[in-house]
Design an enzyme around this catalytic site. Structure first.
Site, PDB file in Angstrom:
ATOM      1  N   CYS A  76       0.835  -1.204   0.000  1.00  0.00           N
ATOM      2  CA  CYS A  76       0.000   0.000   0.000  1.00  0.00           C
ATOM      3  C   CYS A  76       0.872   1.256   0.000  1.00  0.00           C
ATOM      4  CB  CYS A  76      -0.919  -0.002   1.213  1.00  0.00           C
ATOM      5  SG  CYS A  76      -1.983   1.462   1.313  1.00  0.00           S
ATOM      6  N   CYS A  82      -0.657   6.019   7.170  1.00  0.00           N
ATOM      7  CA  CYS A  82      -1.990   5.590   7.597  1.00  0.00           C
ATOM      8  C   CYS A  82      -1.867   4.762   8.873  1.00  0.00           C
ATOM      9  CB  CYS A  82      -2.626   4.756   6.488  1.00  0.00           C
ATOM     10  SG  CYS A  82      -4.218   4.048   6.912  1.00  0.00           S
ATOM     11  N   CYS A  85      -3.116  -1.363   8.952  1.00  0.00           N
ATOM     12  CA  CYS A  85      -2.245  -2.325   8.241  1.00  0.00           C
ATOM     13  C   CYS A  85      -0.764  -2.112   8.556  1.00  0.00           C
ATOM     14  CB  CYS A  85      -2.471  -2.239   6.731  1.00  0.00           C
ATOM     15  SG  CYS A  85      -4.179  -2.507   6.233  1.00  0.00           S
ATOM     16  N   CYS A 178      -7.401   1.988  -0.984  1.00  0.00           N
ATOM     17  CA  CYS A 178      -7.357   1.192   0.241  1.00  0.00           C
ATOM     18  C   CYS A 178      -7.506  -0.279  -0.140  1.00  0.00           C
ATOM     19  CB  CYS A 178      -8.465   1.597   1.200  1.00  0.00           C
ATOM     20  SG  CYS A 178      -8.459   0.642   2.739  1.00  0.00           S
ATOM     21  N   GLN A 302     -19.328  -8.854  12.448  1.00  0.00           N
ATOM     22  CA  GLN A 302     -17.878  -9.019  12.320  1.00  0.00           C
ATOM     23  C   GLN A 302     -17.414  -8.533  10.954  1.00  0.00           C
ATOM     24  OE1 GLN A 302     -15.553  -9.871  14.381  1.00  0.00           O
ATOM     25  NE2 GLN A 302     -16.509 -10.953  16.074  1.00  0.00           N
ATOM     26  N   TYR A 331     -23.122 -10.873  25.675  1.00  0.00           N
ATOM     27  CA  TYR A 331     -22.640  -9.865  24.720  1.00  0.00           C
ATOM     28  C   TYR A 331     -22.987 -10.327  23.297  1.00  0.00           C
ATOM     29  CZ  TYR A 331     -19.883  -9.048  28.962  1.00  0.00           C
ATOM     30  OH  TYR A 331     -19.496  -8.873  30.271  1.00  0.00           O
ATOM     31  N   GLU A 352     -27.420  -8.421  25.666  1.00  0.00           N
ATOM     32  CA  GLU A 352     -26.610  -7.391  25.016  1.00  0.00           C
ATOM     33  C   GLU A 352     -26.999  -6.019  25.561  1.00  0.00           C
ATOM     34  OE1 GLU A 352     -24.455  -4.878  22.875  1.00  0.00           O
ATOM     35  OE2 GLU A 352     -24.100  -7.028  22.774  1.00  0.00           O
ATOM     36  N   ASP A 401     -18.624 -13.252  24.536  1.00  0.00           N
ATOM     37  CA  ASP A 401     -17.796 -12.519  23.566  1.00  0.00           C
ATOM     38  C   ASP A 401     -17.801 -11.044  23.956  1.00  0.00           C
ATOM     39  OD1 ASP A 401     -16.397 -11.583  21.398  1.00  0.00           O
ATOM     40  OD2 ASP A 401     -17.862 -12.168  19.891  1.00  0.00           O
ATOM     41  N   CYS A 428     -11.401 -10.517  21.692  1.00  0.00           N
ATOM     42  CA  CYS A 428     -10.585  -9.742  20.757  1.00  0.00           C
ATOM     43  C   CYS A 428      -9.385  -9.133  21.460  1.00  0.00           C
ATOM     44  CB  CYS A 428     -11.426  -8.648  20.092  1.00  0.00           C
ATOM     45  SG  CYS A 428     -12.139  -7.475  21.266  1.00  0.00           S
TER      46      CYS A 428
END
Length: 472
Positions: A76, A82, A85, A178, A302, A331, A352, A401, A428
């Site tokens: 990129c 940026c 990534c 992008c 997701q 969640y 949730e 989650d 995560c």
């Protein structure tokens, strides 16, 4: 009189030794650990320190004496400027190796967790164009790169459509291409930008002074071929708004949901705003194993659809469902996991915080003719109580989650009270997951660990852990 800021030292010919958190790499000089972005283990560089504390420092590479044999060529043009990534300079095999190591390090060092089985990380089939959602910002204060500044040129146009520079709320990097989303995203963004630049009355937003018309652009794609575009304006100008939206609709007949928002607030969030349909539907449809999921402009889904399927398959496998289990899905978001496992369970209860997400979850159950789910909206620690469990029945399996911050202590205590046979913990953030696993270890053992890479070329990694209740 203001004190002159002390110039921090330049460290010469320093070898990068490892990868650290947040996508940075590590160098060690004497007893000091130095964190440096956009470099790879094996690079030999000169480091200009930018911050120095007692036990660590931060810096940037200003000269490369040797390049690591591990290096890959970033694909990129915006790499290094940026904020996304940041691992493009590492081959994908190295990226997932470091992510796997990050998960194990967090679980062993932070949580002191004993793991019976650690499975190889599941890499992503697609490492570019894998995201199904991107949000771009319009700004009249384009960020100038070091190369642009060094030219000494004056830029007549400072308008940009792109991503915020990390740590600079009012500066936006103008994105030419992008690599994160289907190329239709680039074509739409560039067409919108071109129209606004070549027609009068479309001032790009000034984040600091809170003025301008065009504000943000969100693009969502789906594996079904559905395509959503949401344009956000700072104020209503019916003539110009309709002209721009009509132009987009004509140029891109692929768009199935073209929507807009009038957001006069100081911040860019649209969760509390009305999203209005200009043309098409008010949603797109995502699909997984024949199940359909309605995704609206405010819905959480997701962002890597292909890897989401892999993640949910792991969660379902770890749950070990036979069709007789009561499952709690904590969640639950828009109920994706709850609906995904419902065919193999007796009953699934999803909880949730966001009411709109729960409404989506109910719609998704109805859309798929699923009748064994129940959904509740509210703060997890307030909903998931001993009274709630006594009313609805003890779960055989809990799937959780949580957000990056992990679970509240009250939630963990209620899980310990509920004593499900199995807990499937999707995270995560392996660091907060490790903390929570440590608290659950009084009654549970970690049986399996499965890292899943959802975000190639970043340091982020998802991790799924199976816990089983200890035998008395």
């Amino acid at each position: 009189m203001a004190r002159n800021k002390k110039q921090l030292p330049l460290l010469e010919k320093v070898t990068i030794t490892d990868v650290a958190a947040e996508g940075k790499a590590i160098a060690r000089v004497n007893d000091m650990v130095i964190f440096v972005p956009f470099v790879a283990p094996g690079d030999v560089i000169d480091i200009q320190l930018t911050r120095k504390k007692h036990s660590y420092a931060e810096g940037k590479a200003v000269y490369f004496h040797e390049y690591s044999p591990l290096r890959a060529v970033p694909f990129c043009e915006h790499f290094g400027v940026c904020g996304g990534c940041k691992w493009q300079h590492l081959p994908y095999e190295e990226q997932i190796r470091y992510k796997h190591k990050q998960v194990i390090d967090n679980l062993t060092r932070i949580g002191k967790i004993k793991m019976e089985e650690v499975l190889p990380i599941k890499g992503s089939k697609h490492t570019t164009f894998y995201r199904n959602k991107l949000e771009f910002t319009f700004s009249n204060k384009k960020w100038l790169t070091e190369e642009e500044v060094k030219t000494g040129a004056k830029f007549d146009c400072m308008n940009a459509v792109g991503f915020h520079i990390p740590g600079m709320f009012d500066k936006v990097l103008d994105i030419h291409k992008c690599w994160l989303q289907n190329d239709i995203s680039n074509r739409i963004r560039l067409a919108v930008k071109e129209y606004c630049l070549t027609h009068e009355g479309y001032p790009f937003f000034d984040l600091r002074n809170q003025e301008g018309l065009v504000r943000t652009l969100m693009i969502r794609t789906a594996s079904t071929g559905d395509l959503m575009v949401v344009l956000v304006f700072f104020y209503e100008d019916v003539e110009r708004r309709e002209a721009l939206l009509s132009h987009i609709a004509e140029q891109f007949p692929e768009i199935t949901s073209l929507m807009y928002v009038i957001n006069g607030k100081c911040n860019d969030t649209i969760t509390d705003q009305d999203v209005l349909v200009f043309r098409g539907k008010d949603h797109i449809i995502e699909e997984m194993e024949g199940l359909q999921f309605k995704v609206g402009p405010k819905s959480f889904y997701q962002t890597n659809s292909g890897q989401a399927y892999e993640l949910y398959k792991v969660a379902r496998e770890f749950a070990g469902l036979t069709g007789n289990e009561m499952v709690y899905d904590l969640y639950t978001g828009t109920g994706t996991i709850a609906n995904f496992v419902s065919r193999q369970a007796k009953k699934v209860i999803g909880i949730e915080y966001v009411p709109e997400a729960i409404e989506d979850a109910k719609v998704n159950s109805a859309l798929n003719k699923i009748e064994n789910t129940l959904f509740y909206a509210g703060d997890m620690k307030d909903i998931l109580t001993q009274d709630f469990i006594n009313q609805h029945g003890r779960p055989d399996v809990i799937i959780t989650d949580p957000p990056r911050a992990g679970m509240h202590d009250d939630v963990i205590n209620t899980i310990l009270f509920a004593e499900p046979e199995r807990i499937v913990y999707v995270s995560c953030n392996p660091a907060t997951q490790a903390r929570d696993l440590s608290l659950l270890s009084v009654k549970y053992a970690v049986k399996k660990v499965q890292p899943v890479d959802m975000f190639p070329h970043t340091h982020h990694v998802e991790n799924v852990v199976l816990l089983e209740k200890l035998k008395n």
